[in-house]
Enzyme design. Structure first.
Site, short mmCIF file in Angstrom:
data_model
loop_
_atom_site.label_atom_id
_atom_site.label_comp_id
_atom_site.label_asym_id
_atom_site.label_seq_id
_atom_site.Cartn_x
_atom_site.Cartn_y
_atom_site.Cartn_z
N ASP A 146 0.85 -1.19 0.00
CA ASP A 146 0.00 0.00 0.00
C ASP A 146 0.88 1.24 0.00
OD1 ASP A 146 -3.07 0.73 0.66
OD2 ASP A 146 -1.74 2.18 1.62
N ASN A 154 -2.15 12.93 -3.32
CA ASN A 154 -3.13 13.38 -4.31
C ASN A 154 -3.61 14.79 -4.01
OD1 ASN A 154 -3.37 11.39 -6.26
ND2 ASN A 154 -4.85 10.20 -5.11
N HIS A 159 -4.53 14.65 -8.82
CA HIS A 159 -4.80 13.25 -9.17
C HIS A 159 -3.95 12.75 -10.34
CE1 HIS A 159 -8.06 12.50 -6.36
NE2 HIS A 159 -8.50 13.73 -6.61
N ASP A 163 -1.87 9.38 -10.32
CA ASP A 163 -1.91 8.34 -11.36
C ASP A 163 -0.49 7.99 -11.81
OD1 ASP A 163 -4.64 8.29 -11.24
OD2 ASP A 163 -4.97 9.43 -13.09
N GLU A 189 -4.77 2.52 -4.03
CA GLU A 189 -3.30 2.41 -3.92
C GLU A 189 -2.88 1.05 -3.40
OE1 GLU A 189 -4.67 4.54 -0.10
OE2 GLU A 189 -5.37 4.21 -2.14
#
Length: 285
Positions: A146, A154, A159, A163, A189
């Site tokens: 994770d 973010n 975002h 990504d 994630e």
């Protein structure tokens, strides 16, 4: 008589080919509209040709046969040629649609952002390796990974940057694993790796190597070089344990890594671990 026999043999062959293709293309009945119509037309013209042959007297000459059957024979050959072409075209279309269907099935198991296998593929592969463990005792381990503070990343960088982090992480996983090992993105994630024929000690070594590679990775956003880290939980399958229970143990190890400061690898203890105060083992950097 020879012409009649040859034409009937062609009909039998066409009958078989049509049935074969129809079975192969049960999902594409539209492909056989033209083929069926041409086949009916060909049968009608064959019957006309047979009727013409019946009119030839026993003492008839070749000229008599030619005069009575030439038009019908020409029609038979014409529809036969057309039927052959339409059967070949239908076969090509079936093969093309089947290929597209296979591609769609494959795509349904791929995460579009990272191009890693998704949860559906994970569930299928986990069932496969677990069945092998049940049947033959071939062990396997799971790594649950994770990204640390991903939401904060973010919120700070956007975002699009998030990504990019996911894509960079996917590449790190793909480059560091054996061909027999499989990385999956379960969503958000969270990533999972199934290490086939791998015990806990080796899985922990792999996890620590991955943690260091992730820590060293760079994401370039608007001229800035950004870094991120990940926490990893590791667990090995044990006798009498289900794959779901194994995932729970790996998740608990991941939670312990997060609680212990993040950017760490934690190993889930054996189910038979006697020590009550040592619920997880840490792999030092």
């Amino acid at each position: 008589e020879l012409m009649r026999d040859a034409n009937h043999r062609f009909e039998e062959c066409a009958d078989g080919k049509t049935a074969e293709l129809s079975m192969a293309a049960g999902r594409y009945p539209d492909l056989f509209g033209d083929v069926s119509a041409t086949f009916v037309d060909h049968r009608r013209r064959t019957c006309t040709f047979d009727d013409a042959l019946e009119l030839v007297p026993p003492e008839g000459t070749a000229d008599d046969v030619h005069q009575l059957t030439s038009a019908s024979l020409r029609d038979v050959f014409e529809t036969r040629d057309r039927l052959e072409k339409e059967l070949a075209s239908a076969k090509r279309q079936i093969e093309q649609k089947a290929a597209r269907l296979r591609a769609a099935e494959l795509d349904a198991r791929i995460d579009p952002l990272t191009r890693l296998a998704n949860r559906r593929a994970f569930d299928e592969h986990l069932e496969t390796v677990h069945s092998l463990f049940d049947r033959s005792g071939v062990t396997y381990s799971i790594l649950v990974l994770d990204i640390d503070r991903f939401k904060s990343f973010n919120d700070t960088h956007g975002h699009a940057a998030g990504d990019s982090v996911l894509q960079v992480l996917a590449k790190v996983l793909q480059m560091q694993l054996r061909l027999s090992d499989r990385p999956f993105r379960l969503g958000g994630e969270e990533f999972v790796l199934i290490l086939s024929a791998t015990g806990l000690r080796q899985a922990a070594i792999v996890a620590e190597r991955l943690r260091k590679r992730v820590e060293a990775a760079v994401v370039h956003i608007e001229g800035k070089a950004l870094h991120f880290t990940a926490s990893i939980g590791v667990a090995e399958i044990e006798g009498g344990q289900s794959s779901g229970e194994l995932m729970e143990r790996a998740d608990e190890a991941l939670y312990a890594a997060k609680e212990s400061g993040r950017n760490r690898v934690e190993i889930a203890p054996s189910l038979n671990a006697p020590a009550a105060g040592e619920e997880h083992q840490e792999i030092s950097s």
